[in-house]
Design a protein around this motif. Structure first.
Motif, mmCIF file in Angstrom:
data_model
loop_
_atom_site.group_PDB
_atom_site.id
_atom_site.type_symbol
_atom_site.label_atom_id
_atom_site.label_comp_id
_atom_site.label_asym_id
_atom_site.label_seq_id
_atom_site.Cartn_x
_atom_site.Cartn_y
_atom_site.Cartn_z
ATOM 1 N N ARG A 158 -0.973 2.011 4.495
ATOM 2 C CA ARG A 158 -0.763 2.001 6.108
ATOM 3 C C ARG A 158 -1.949 1.307 6.569
ATOM 4 N NH1 ARG A 158 -3.150 5.179 9.809
ATOM 5 N NH2 ARG A 158 -1.999 5.741 11.750
ATOM 6 N N GLY A 205 0.291 9.022 3.881
ATOM 7 C CA GLY A 205 -0.564 8.178 3.869
ATOM 8 C C GLY A 205 -1.485 8.258 5.153
ATOM 9 N N THR A 216 -4.641 3.689 1.849
ATOM 10 C CA THR A 216 -3.387 3.624 1.676
ATOM 11 C C THR A 216 -2.794 2.372 2.126
ATOM 12 O OG1 THR A 216 -2.691 4.563 3.465
ATOM 13 C CG2 THR A 216 -2.968 6.084 1.531
#
Length: 472
Positions: A44, A36, A42
């Motif tokens: 994150r 990620g 993503t």
């Protein structure tokens, strides 16, 4: 890191430990970045982590922190220790524990004067110190070199080479430390007069002149110099200048009726702080009288934590001592590593610094108590300026940055040797360039991630989602 009272291990057992760690996670595997990190969209979210930190800080100072972080990818990196700790927690690690600096980026190395009045070069920031895998510090340092290289206009190839040379210096220094006797290894340290000679030989004349200027400037950074910059005389009394929000005397932060009580409380706290110092250093502190106190903004990542400067006088106003009392919060590494709990975060910082540095400030100590806002907080104290200085990264050409990165890698290895096992770590690292190449891969990839995070951060400021002040 070897725990207190740990069983003695023979050389054979220490070598076996390094080999076993190498079988579990090869040095080459340390070059991976977590899932990620390089993929947009993503789960994150480093911005969420950064904003979490704002909750425990002085509200009116948080926008200054954000403004400083927004200036460049490198200043963003300096303030983003928590997001990187989160990222590192999702990567393979060696399992070989040392006392980490915890925030070993390029600007957290510098000069300072030792008690013997020599100028040393070492790690000089320990707010995030905590036990953990040795390579977390190396990755933080290597990636900062690439971020700085790209900020300075160097290419990706040059940035990656800088990171690899830093890792090689760390590996080769650890091997040399493994061959030394225990005491010789413990006392290893770096003095600018010798360690920076390699930089002088590889850089152009203008950069060399600038480097010499920084070393001389460090010697002038002392309490007398700070006195001239930070204080003023009003009605015959010395006090701190008022330059809000960067420096604000305590008299301007409190109601007039509360000031006398605040200084009474401070004297009590100083007595507690005194007890954390070695007895012979307490004698030195007792020769000074407290005069004034002010809140001061410091650094990039630290902005918003409570930081105070304390003015003392010895034989008179021309014989000053300035101490900095800096709030110590939980290390950003603590939530990701199964290390010890600390009753006082200031004590954590001080003990980590004393373990990592070859020699530390004689006034180093800690304290805790209820602050002016009614909240219980931990602090550590040290001299504000005592020969402190640093190399201006923006002035370094590619050759100088490579040489400087090697010096920082060497110093980091010295620090890790004191708490870790150089024999086991050296055996793990091996004699090939596998580790060096892994750090180069990680650093260039993480620098790309940092650049994207910085752009996201700036965009959030531009649309008003994050408050920032750019003028400080």
């Amino acid at each position: 890191m070897m725990p207190a009272g740990a069983d003695y291990l023979s050389i054979t057992e220490r070598v076996a430990s390094g080999r076993a760690a190498r079988r579990r996670v090869a040095p080459g595997d340390l070059g991976e970045v977590p899932p990620g990190v390089l993929d947009a969209g993503t789960h994150r979210d480093p911005m969420e982590l950064l904003l979490q930190q704002a909750d425990s800080r002085v509200p009116e100072l948080v926008p200054i922190r954000h403004g400083r972080m927004a200036r460049s990818p490198f200043t963003f990196y300096r303030g983003a220790a928590l997001p990187m700790a989160d990222d590192l927690s999702r990567t393979p690690h060696s399992g070989m524990t040392v006392q980490l600096c915890g925030d070993a980026h390029l600007s957290n190395f510098g000069f300072f004067a030792t008690p013997e009045r020599r100028l040393a070069f070492d790690v000089n920031d320990f707010d995030e110190t905590y036990p953990g895998p040795f390579e977390w510090d190396v990755k933080r340092l290597a990636a900062s070199l690439v971020v700085a290289a790209l900020d300075n206009g160097f290419g990706r190839k040059e940035g990656k080479a800088v990171a690899r040379e830093c890792a090689r210096e760390y590996r080769e220094t650890m091997a040399a430390q493994a061959d030394l006797g225990t005491l010789d290894s413990w006392y290893s340290h770096t003095e600018p007069a010798g360690s920076l000679d390699g930089i002088r030989q590889t850089i152009n004349a203008a950069t060399a002149k600038n480097l010499e200027k920084q070393i001389k400037k460090a010697w002038r950074h002392n309490s007398l110099q700070a006195l001239s910059k930070l204080t003023t005389v009003t009605d015959g009394k010395v006090g701190f200048v008022s330059s809000p929000p960067l420096i604000v005397p305590v008299e301007e932060l409190l109601e007039p009726t509360a000031i006398e009580g605040a200084y009474a409380e401070l004297h009590g706290r100083l007595r507690d702080f005194r007890e954390t110092m070695p007895p012979h250093h307490r004698v030195l502190l007792d020769k000074f009288e407290l005069v004034a106190m002010a809140r001061k903004v410091v650094g990039v990542g630290s902005v918003g934590t409570r930081a105070w400067v304390l003015l003392f006088r010895g034989k008179g106003d021309g014989d000053p001592l300035l101490l900095q009392a800096k709030e110590a919060q939980e290390s950003v590494l603590a939530r990701y590593l199964g290390g010890p709990e600390h009753l006082n975060q200031g004590e954590r910082v001080v003990n980590g610094q004393r373990l990592i540095q070859a020699v530390s400030d004689v006034f180093l100590g800690w304290d805790s108590g209820v602050g002016f806002d009614g909240v219980y907080r931990d602090f550590y104290l040290r001299q504000l300026r005592d020969g402190k200085g640093s190399v201006v990264i923006e002035t370094l050409d590619p050759a100088a940055l490579r040489a400087y990165g090697r010096v920082c890698g060497r110093v980091l290895a010295y620090g890790h040797t004191r708490s870790g096992d150089p024999v086991a770590i050296s055996e793990y690292l091996g004699s090939t360039d596998e580790f060096d190449r892994a750090m180069g891969r990680f650093a260039i990839r993480y620098a790309e991630c940092n650049a994207r995070d910085h752009a996201t951060f700036v965009a959030a400021i531009d649309r008003g989602a994050i408050a920032a002040i750019a003028d400080y």
